[in-house]
Design a protein around this motif. Structure first.
Motif, PDB file in Angstrom:
ATOM      1  N   PRO A 119       5.846  -6.029  12.710  1.00  0.00           N
ATOM      2  CA  PRO A 119       6.393  -6.965  13.551  1.00  0.00           C
ATOM      3  C   PRO A 119       7.527  -5.681  13.732  1.00  0.00           C
ATOM      4  CG  PRO A 119       6.878  -7.895  11.524  1.00  0.00           C
ATOM      5  CD  PRO A 119       6.206  -6.668  11.191  1.00  0.00           C
ATOM      6  N   LYS A 120       7.611  -4.922  12.876  1.00  0.00           N
ATOM      7  CA  LYS A 120       9.015  -3.985  13.724  1.00  0.00           C
ATOM      8  C   LYS A 120       8.032  -2.703  14.759  1.00  0.00           C
ATOM      9  CE  LYS A 120      12.048  -5.131  10.054  1.00  0.00           C
ATOM     10  NZ  LYS A 120      12.686  -4.802   9.103  1.00  0.00           N
ATOM     11  N   ALA A 121       6.172  -2.609  14.487  1.00  0.00           N
ATOM     12  CA  ALA A 121       6.351  -1.777  15.100  1.00  0.00           C
ATOM     13  C   ALA A 121       6.267  -1.759  16.988  1.00  0.00           C
ATOM     14  CB  ALA A 121       4.700  -1.327  14.915  1.00  0.00           C
ATOM     15  N   ARG A 122       7.104  -0.952  17.455  1.00  0.00           N
ATOM     16  CA  ARG A 122       6.850  -1.049  18.949  1.00  0.00           C
ATOM     17  C   ARG A 122       5.886  -0.159  19.603  1.00  0.00           C
ATOM     18  NH1 ARG A 122      12.676   2.165  19.006  1.00  0.00           N
ATOM     19  NH2 ARG A 122      11.444   3.117  17.335  1.00  0.00           N
ATOM     20  N   ASN A 123       5.858   0.986  19.144  1.00  0.00           N
ATOM     21  CA  ASN A 123       4.303   1.519  19.297  1.00  0.00           C
ATOM     22  C   ASN A 123       3.430   2.104  18.773  1.00  0.00           C
ATOM     23  OD1 ASN A 123       5.737   3.399  18.405  1.00  0.00           O
ATOM     24  ND2 ASN A 123       6.599   3.658  19.767  1.00  0.00           N
ATOM     25  N   VAL A 124       2.543   2.924  19.187  1.00  0.00           N
ATOM     26  CA  VAL A 124       1.638   3.143  18.024  1.00  0.00           C
ATOM     27  C   VAL A 124       1.938   4.516  16.742  1.00  0.00           C
ATOM     28  CG1 VAL A 124       0.903   5.266  19.404  1.00  0.00           C
ATOM     29  CG2 VAL A 124      -0.917   4.098  18.015  1.00  0.00           C
ATOM     30  N   THR A 125       3.035   5.163  17.193  1.00  0.00           N
ATOM     31  CA  THR A 125       3.472   6.214  16.406  1.00  0.00           C
ATOM     32  C   THR A 125       4.550   5.039  15.182  1.00  0.00           C
ATOM     33  OG1 THR A 125       4.054   7.507  17.597  1.00  0.00           O
ATOM     34  CG2 THR A 125       5.798   8.095  16.636  1.00  0.00           C
ATOM     35  N   ASP A 126       5.377   4.543  15.542  1.00  0.00           N
ATOM     36  CA  ASP A 126       5.973   2.818  14.270  1.00  0.00           C
ATOM     37  C   ASP A 126       4.427   2.599  13.583  1.00  0.00           C
ATOM     38  OD1 ASP A 126       8.663   4.063  15.814  1.00  0.00           O
ATOM     39  OD2 ASP A 126       8.322   1.802  16.714  1.00  0.00           O
ATOM     40  N   ALA A 127       3.954   1.934  14.771  1.00  0.00           N
ATOM     41  CA  ALA A 127       2.662   1.673  13.558  1.00  0.00           C
ATOM     42  C   ALA A 127       2.228   2.691  12.392  1.00  0.00           C
ATOM     43  CB  ALA A 127       1.435   0.790  14.508  1.00  0.00           C
ATOM     44  N   THR A 128       1.841   4.585  12.355  1.00  0.00           N
ATOM     45  CA  THR A 128       1.122   5.152  11.747  1.00  0.00           C
ATOM     46  C   THR A 128       2.461   5.497  10.773  1.00  0.00           C
ATOM     47  OG1 THR A 128      -0.179   5.670  14.087  1.00  0.00           O
ATOM     48  CG2 THR A 128       0.000   7.170  12.214  1.00  0.00           C
ATOM     49  N   LEU A 129       3.213   5.329  11.276  1.00  0.00           N
ATOM     50  CA  LEU A 129       4.342   5.928  10.429  1.00  0.00           C
ATOM     51  C   LEU A 129       4.314   4.646   9.302  1.00  0.00           C
ATOM     52  CD1 LEU A 129       7.596   7.001  12.711  1.00  0.00           C
ATOM     53  CD2 LEU A 129       5.956   8.505  10.876  1.00  0.00           C
ATOM     54  N   TYR A 130       4.246   3.142  10.031  1.00  0.00           N
ATOM     55  CA  TYR A 130       4.570   1.988   8.419  1.00  0.00           C
ATOM     56  C   TYR A 130       3.235   1.988   7.955  1.00  0.00           C
ATOM     57  CZ  TYR A 130       8.559   0.125  10.721  1.00  0.00           C
ATOM     58  OH  TYR A 130       9.792  -0.063  12.023  1.00  0.00           O
ATOM     59  N   ALA A 131       2.124   2.840   8.558  1.00  0.00           N
ATOM     60  CA  ALA A 131       0.850   2.489   7.827  1.00  0.00           C
ATOM     61  C   ALA A 131       1.003   3.636   7.229  1.00  0.00           C
ATOM     62  CB  ALA A 131      -0.755   2.626   8.802  1.00  0.00           C
ATOM     63  N   SER A 132       1.384   4.696   7.066  1.00  0.00           N
ATOM     64  CA  SER A 132       1.352   5.570   5.937  1.00  0.00           C
ATOM     65  C   SER A 132       1.954   5.291   5.121  1.00  0.00           C
ATOM     66  CB  SER A 132       2.056   7.128   7.002  1.00  0.00           C
ATOM     67  OG  SER A 132       3.242   6.572   6.951  1.00  0.00           O
ATOM     68  N   LYS A 133       3.248   4.009   5.007  1.00  0.00           N
ATOM     69  CA  LYS A 133       4.061   4.044   3.934  1.00  0.00           C
ATOM     70  C   LYS A 133       3.299   2.611   2.755  1.00  0.00           C
ATOM     71  CE  LYS A 133       7.081   6.401   4.678  1.00  0.00           C
ATOM     72  NZ  LYS A 133       7.309   7.805   4.079  1.00  0.00           N
ATOM     73  N   ILE A 134       2.358   2.659   3.789  1.00  0.00           N
ATOM     74  CA  ILE A 134       1.606   1.298   2.956  1.00  0.00           C
ATOM     75  C   ILE A 134       0.571   2.105   1.921  1.00  0.00           C
ATOM     76  CG2 ILE A 134      -0.094  -0.866   2.880  1.00  0.00           C
ATOM     77  CD1 ILE A 134       1.209  -0.983   5.585  1.00  0.00           C
ATOM     78  N   THR A 135       0.526   1.309   0.612  1.00  0.00           N
ATOM     79  CA  THR A 135      -0.225   1.700  -0.611  1.00  0.00           C
ATOM     80  C   THR A 135      -0.934   0.689  -0.454  1.00  0.00           C
ATOM     81  OG1 THR A 135       0.646   1.095  -2.212  1.00  0.00           O
ATOM     82  CG2 THR A 135       1.281   3.091  -1.252  1.00  0.00           C
ATOM     83  N   THR A 136      -2.497   0.922  -0.950  1.00  0.00           N
ATOM     84  CA  THR A 136      -3.607  -0.253  -1.799  1.00  0.00           C
ATOM     85  C   THR A 136      -3.999   0.481  -3.281  1.00  0.00           C
ATOM     86  OG1 THR A 136      -5.441   1.584  -0.815  1.00  0.00           O
ATOM     87  CG2 THR A 136      -3.950  -0.107   1.009  1.00  0.00           C
ATOM     88  N   PRO A 137      -5.031  -0.633  -3.520  1.00  0.00           N
ATOM     89  CA  PRO A 137      -4.740  -0.166  -4.872  1.00  0.00           C
ATOM     90  C   PRO A 137      -6.204   0.733  -5.531  1.00  0.00           C
ATOM     91  CG  PRO A 137      -5.483  -2.677  -4.569  1.00  0.00           C
ATOM     92  CD  PRO A 137      -4.560  -2.320  -2.938  1.00  0.00           C
ATOM     93  N   ARG A 138      -7.205   1.214  -4.128  1.00  0.00           N
ATOM     94  CA  ARG A 138      -7.594   2.208  -4.680  1.00  0.00           C
ATOM     95  C   ARG A 138      -7.341   3.707  -3.685  1.00  0.00           C
ATOM     96  NH1 ARG A 138     -12.510  -0.303  -2.660  1.00  0.00           N
ATOM     97  NH2 ARG A 138     -12.258  -2.852  -3.360  1.00  0.00           N
ATOM     98  N   GLY A 139      -6.128   3.531  -3.748  1.00  0.00           N
ATOM     99  CA  GLY A 139      -5.205   4.568  -2.195  1.00  0.00           C
ATOM    100  C   GLY A 139      -6.308   4.462  -1.116  1.00  0.00           C
ATOM    101  N   THR A 140      -7.230   3.304  -0.641  1.00  0.00           N
ATOM    102  CA  THR A 140      -8.113   3.888   0.649  1.00  0.00           C
ATOM    103  C   THR A 140      -7.212   3.946   1.937  1.00  0.00           C
ATOM    104  OG1 THR A 140      -7.946   1.711   0.897  1.00  0.00           O
ATOM    105  CG2 THR A 140     -10.076   2.726  -0.366  1.00  0.00           C
ATOM    106  N   LYS A 141      -7.175   4.805   2.948  1.00  0.00           N
ATOM    107  CA  LYS A 141      -6.727   4.516   5.052  1.00  0.00           C
ATOM    108  C   LYS A 141      -6.792   3.603   4.812  1.00  0.00           C
ATOM    109  CE  LYS A 141      -7.230   9.419   5.568  1.00  0.00           C
ATOM    110  NZ  LYS A 141      -7.513  10.097   7.135  1.00  0.00           N
ATOM    111  N   THR A 142      -5.562   3.256   5.620  1.00  0.00           N
ATOM    112  CA  THR A 142      -5.316   1.990   6.071  1.00  0.00           C
ATOM    113  C   THR A 142      -5.507   2.004   8.442  1.00  0.00           C
ATOM    114  OG1 THR A 142      -2.693   2.199   6.123  1.00  0.00           O
ATOM    115  CG2 THR A 142      -4.106   0.648   4.383  1.00  0.00           C
ATOM    116  N   PRO A 143      -6.039   1.946   8.807  1.00  0.00           N
ATOM    117  CA  PRO A 143      -5.912   2.456  10.285  1.00  0.00           C
ATOM    118  C   PRO A 143      -5.089   1.382  11.027  1.00  0.00           C
ATOM    119  CG  PRO A 143      -8.175   1.723   9.376  1.00  0.00           C
ATOM    120  CD  PRO A 143      -7.427   1.505   7.912  1.00  0.00           C
ATOM    121  N   VAL A 144      -4.677   1.601  11.725  1.00  0.00           N
ATOM    122  CA  VAL A 144      -3.712   1.275  12.651  1.00  0.00           C
ATOM    123  C   VAL A 144      -4.596   0.236  13.282  1.00  0.00           C
ATOM    124  CG1 VAL A 144      -2.862   0.965  14.306  1.00  0.00           C
ATOM    125  CG2 VAL A 144      -1.929   2.790  12.581  1.00  0.00           C
TER     126      VAL A 144
END
Length: 78
Positions: A23-48
């Motif tokens: 909800p705080k992402a204003r554009n794709v740059t924000d979304a990509t930065l937030y996505a890079s900080k998310i950790t998943t159990p298996r270390g998989t990438k989280t696409p925007v």
């Protein structure tokens, strides 16, 4: 129409078949930065992903492909 248009966009990340809203992402740059900080159990990438309204399908930002997500089968009553 792509996410690069001037219409309001909802941003999220796809984890498996579930979208986590950003909800705080204003554009794709924000979304990509937030996505890079998310950790998943298996270390998989989280696409925007993005959509323009609650009635639209989610699309991957990088290639504009629609993504399947889990259906919400139950309504939550307040």
């Amino acid at each position: 129409m792509t996410a690069r248009s001037s219409r309001r966009v909802q941003w999220g990340v796809l984890i498996g078949e579930t979208v986590r809203l950003l909800p705080k992402a204003r554009n794709v740059t924000d979304a990509t930065l937030y996505a890079s900080k998310i950790t998943t159990p298996r270390g998989t990438k989280t696409p925007v992903v993005y959509r323009h309204s609650d009635n639209d399908m989610w699309h991957r930002w990088i290639d504009d492909v629609p993504v399947p997500t889990q259906l919400n089968l139950f309504e939550v009553s307040a």
